[in-house]
Design a protein around this motif. Sequence first.
Motif, PDB file in Angstrom:
ATOM      1  N   MET A   1       0.853  -1.175   0.000  1.00 19.64           N
ATOM      2  CA  MET A   1       0.000   0.000   0.000  1.00 19.64           C
ATOM      3  C   MET A   1       0.899   1.239   0.000  1.00 19.64           C
ATOM      4  SD  MET A   1      -2.869   1.215   2.833  1.00 19.64           S
ATOM      5  CE  MET A   1      -3.883  -0.208   2.581  1.00 19.64           C
ATOM      6  N   SER A   2       0.588   2.180  -0.888  1.00 17.78           N
ATOM      7  CA  SER A   2       1.379   3.412  -0.953  1.00 17.78           C
ATOM      8  C   SER A   2       1.044   4.300   0.239  1.00 17.78           C
ATOM      9  CB  SER A   2       1.096   4.154  -2.257  1.00 17.78           C
ATOM     10  OG  SER A   2      -0.170   4.786  -2.211  1.00 17.78           O
ATOM     11  N   SER A   3       1.908   5.272   0.482  1.00 24.22           N
ATOM     12  CA  SER A   3       1.660   6.178   1.605  1.00 24.22           C
ATOM     13  C   SER A   3       0.408   7.013   1.368  1.00 24.22           C
ATOM     14  CB  SER A   3       2.879   7.076   1.857  1.00 24.22           C
ATOM     15  OG  SER A   3       3.155   7.866   0.712  1.00 24.22           O
ATOM     16  N   ARG A   8      -5.097   8.062   2.775  1.00 25.05           N
ATOM     17  CA  ARG A   8      -6.488   8.163   2.327  1.00 25.05           C
ATOM     18  C   ARG A   8      -7.391   7.260   3.165  1.00 25.05           C
ATOM     19  NH1 ARG A   8      -5.906   8.158  -3.013  1.00 25.05           N
ATOM     20  NH2 ARG A   8      -6.555  10.309  -3.282  1.00 25.05           N
ATOM     21  N   GLU A   9      -6.930   6.037   3.470  1.00 30.28           N
ATOM     22  CA  GLU A   9      -7.768   5.067   4.170  1.00 30.28           C
ATOM     23  C   GLU A   9      -7.741   5.194   5.687  1.00 30.28           C
ATOM     24  OE1 GLU A   9      -6.929   1.127   2.728  1.00 30.28           O
ATOM     25  OE2 GLU A   9      -7.401   1.686   0.667  1.00 30.28           O
TER      26      GLU A   9
END
Length: 124
Positions: A1-3, A8-9
């Motif tokens: 998962m990107s930063s 965002r999540e």
Amino acid sequence: MSSDDALREQGGVFMPKFDGNGLMSAVAVDSASGRVLMVAFMDAEALAATRRTGKAHFHSRSRGRLWMKGETSGHVLTVDQILVDCDQDALVLRCTPAGPACHTGAATCFYRLLEDDRLERVDG
């Protein structure tokens, strides 16, 4: 998962994620009853107008332009809250309707129940 995805999540920053056409789904529900009123699409302009005015604005794909719900009928949706889903690509608008939400005159756009291959009209 990107930063960016993690922020965002899991983060507290609003980072709306529009699709390739610049749109996201928006579900309008009645604040008092919880009933689903309508589903439409928002682009950045519609989201900004909704946040600025407190009235639900959407992007009309058929007209290719911004429109405020009720701009001709007077049946506006006053937005009480905006809920954002986990990956910020869909919204739920909790609204107070000023009249029917559906262009057909029905209180909600969801006035038919699918039974087998038939649609049965339901009230309320």
